[in-house]
Design a protein around this motif. Structure first.
Motif, PDB file in Angstrom:
ATOM      1  N   GLY A 284     -66.305  85.126  91.814  1.00  0.00           N
ATOM      2  CA  GLY A 284     -66.751  84.027  91.525  1.00  0.00           C
ATOM      3  C   GLY A 284     -66.781  83.333  90.234  1.00  0.00           C
ATOM      4  N   TRP A 302     -56.886  76.795  93.362  1.00  0.00           N
ATOM      5  CA  TRP A 302     -58.212  76.957  92.974  1.00  0.00           C
ATOM      6  C   TRP A 302     -58.265  77.245  91.569  1.00  0.00           C
ATOM      7  CZ3 TRP A 302     -57.983  81.668  91.270  1.00  0.00           C
ATOM      8  CH2 TRP A 302     -57.249  82.454  92.219  1.00  0.00           C
ATOM      9  N   LYS A 328     -69.380  74.779  90.051  1.00  0.00           N
ATOM     10  CA  LYS A 328     -69.588  75.069  91.406  1.00  0.00           C
ATOM     11  C   LYS A 328     -68.532  74.967  92.451  1.00  0.00           C
ATOM     12  CE  LYS A 328     -74.677  75.270  91.492  1.00  0.00           C
ATOM     13  NZ  LYS A 328     -76.024  74.698  92.165  1.00  0.00           N
ATOM     14  N   ASP A 329     -67.845  73.594  92.187  1.00  0.00           N
ATOM     15  CA  ASP A 329     -66.583  73.326  92.889  1.00  0.00           C
ATOM     16  C   ASP A 329     -65.505  74.342  92.871  1.00  0.00           C
ATOM     17  OD1 ASP A 329     -65.204  71.474  94.893  1.00  0.00           O
ATOM     18  OD2 ASP A 329     -63.742  71.293  92.907  1.00  0.00           O
ATOM     19  N   GLN A 331     -65.829  77.299  91.962  1.00  0.00           N
ATOM     20  CA  GLN A 331     -66.341  78.535  92.511  1.00  0.00           C
ATOM     21  C   GLN A 331     -65.718  78.608  93.821  1.00  0.00           C
ATOM     22  OE1 GLN A 331     -70.342  78.932  91.143  1.00  0.00           O
ATOM     23  NE2 GLN A 331     -69.951  80.802  90.156  1.00  0.00           N
ATOM     24  N   THR A 332     -65.969  77.521  94.597  1.00  0.00           N
ATOM     25  CA  THR A 332     -65.970  77.653  96.119  1.00  0.00           C
ATOM     26  C   THR A 332     -64.726  77.099  96.850  1.00  0.00           C
ATOM     27  OG1 THR A 332     -66.681  75.312  96.220  1.00  0.00           O
ATOM     28  CG2 THR A 332     -68.403  77.070  96.288  1.00  0.00           C
ATOM     29  N   ARG A 333     -63.669  76.779  95.956  1.00  0.00           N
ATOM     30  CA  ARG A 333     -62.612  76.148  96.288  1.00  0.00           C
ATOM     31  C   ARG A 333     -61.574  77.547  96.712  1.00  0.00           C
ATOM     32  NH1 ARG A 333     -59.887  72.540  91.853  1.00  0.00           N
ATOM     33  NH2 ARG A 333     -58.358  72.338  93.582  1.00  0.00           N
ATOM     34  N   MET A 335     -62.094  79.894  98.574  1.00  0.00           N
ATOM     35  CA  MET A 335     -62.728  80.708  99.818  1.00  0.00           C
ATOM     36  C   MET A 335     -61.497  80.851 100.950  1.00  0.00           C
ATOM     37  SD  MET A 335     -66.507  80.101 100.135  1.00  0.00           S
ATOM     38  CE  MET A 335     -67.678  80.601  98.717  1.00  0.00           C
TER      39      MET A 335
END
Length: 354
Positions: A284, A302, A328-329, A331-333, A335
């Motif tokens: 993360g 990412w 946060k974007d 962190q999630t891109r 996955m």
């Protein structure tokens, strides 16, 4: 089919160990039809031996000798004695004489494509033993690549180097990306961040790291900077907010460094395929990386790519992470993308080419 695999690196604390353990374990889970011989020259302890006893279609063969004798000559004896059809070396070295089909894995070929004067200079800095020093100037790797029926590389970048610099035919080279599920998962990785920026396993150039780390502190972008295991020699630092870690750390300590960092910054002269950016995002921690060699291929969309050695450009990218939504974007891109880096996916590519 009778297949022999060199597992000499299986229990080693190195990237060779990560590659060997991951690929062998995944192969044994996927392939129950072929017969495997696990060959090594290493005297192994009970825990190491127990892993191979768990594979019903495998047999361990230990050829006790020094590594050079084993690798270049001992393996040949084993292959002939057991009438092996295919030998797979999980590093770049193959026996000097061919007695069956040979596959090998090509990792870093930087030392083979550097100008010799630059290589000599680099090796002096590494302070190698004499026999290791001489090895890099010998054509053993080149010989193995031309002897191999197939070569598995960790990136398109390495394949390109093999074709252009060592004149290997492109049809003999298979790109086989590495894997990430050697990492320990933790439910806390994405949220408990501390205000430091991590530079994991930095390569060169030295001057840029020194200028950038100081600029980060001067600009109040982070409370501290941690530089983990740099390749360059560390001199006395005047800024006590910059911490250099040179001692060996445990796997748990490495995880804590990754998952607690606010950001990870990775810069290098050359990479064939390297884990730090992937490991950072696995926990993360968003990554800013210098575009070079295989990084764009491996990290993809990412990561935050910076094209040049431009201090201000890096500083501007770091500042963007003050925006919580932007953070946060990032962190999630990762996955969807990270799911391709699994042992089974890599092992399946090898099986498809048997």
């Amino acid at each position: 089919m009778k297949i022999a695999i060199d597992v000499s690196h299986y229990n080693k604390l190195s990237w060779f160990g990560v590659v060997t353990r991951g690929l062998v374990d995944a192969l044994m889970e996927l392939d129950t039809k072929n017969t495997y011989y696990f060959v090594t020259n290493v005297k192994i302890n009970d825990q190491y031996l127990q892993n191979f006893n768990n594979f019903p279609n495998g047999k361990l063969i230990v050829y006790e000798s020094n590594y050079i004798s084993y690798k270049f000559f001992g393996v040949t004896k084993i292959l002939k004695e057991h009438d092996v059809d295919l030998y797979i070396s999980l590093d770049q070295q193959l026996p000097l004489r061919k007695v069956c089909k040979y596959y090998c894995v090509s990792h870093d070929i930087l030392v083979k494509i550097l100008w010799r004067w630059k290589l000599f200079k680099e090796l002096l800095v590494w302070n190698l033993k004499f026999k290791d020093f001489i090895y890099y100037f010998m054509p053993f790797e080149e010989y193995s690549y031309h002897l191999a029926d197939k070569i598995f590389t960790p990136s398109k970048n390495t394949k390109k180097d093999l074709i252009e610099k060592l004149w290997i035919h492109q049809n003999n080279i298979i790109v086989m990306h590495r894997w990430m599920d050697h990492l320990q998962e933790t439910s806390q990785y994405a949220w408990n961040k501390k205000n430091y920026i991590l530079f994991p396993f930095p390569n060169n150039p030295t001057w840029f790291y020194l200028e950038l780390t100081n600029k980060i502190i001067e600009s109040w972008l982070s409370d501290s900077v941690i530089v983990l295991k740099p390749t360059w020699k560390v001199n006395e630092l005047s800024n006590n907010k910059i911490k250099i870690i040179t001692d060996r750390i445990s796997g748990l300590e490495l995880i804590e460094l990754y998952q607690n960092a606010k950001l990870s910054i990775y810069i290098s002269d050359y990479d064939w395929f390297w884990f730090p950016p992937l490991e950072s995002i696995f926990y993360g921690t968003p990554v800013i990386y210098k575009d070079h060699s295989c990084m764009d291929e491996v990290v993809w969309r990412w990561g935050i790519k910076v094209k040049d050695f431009d201090i201000e450009e890096f500083i501007n990218e770091i500042r963007k992470f003050n925006d919580i939504d932007y953070y946060k974007d990032q962190q999630t891109r990762w996955m969807d993308w990270i799911n391709q880096y699994q042992w089974k996916n890599t092992a399946q590519i090898l099986l498809d080419n048997l």
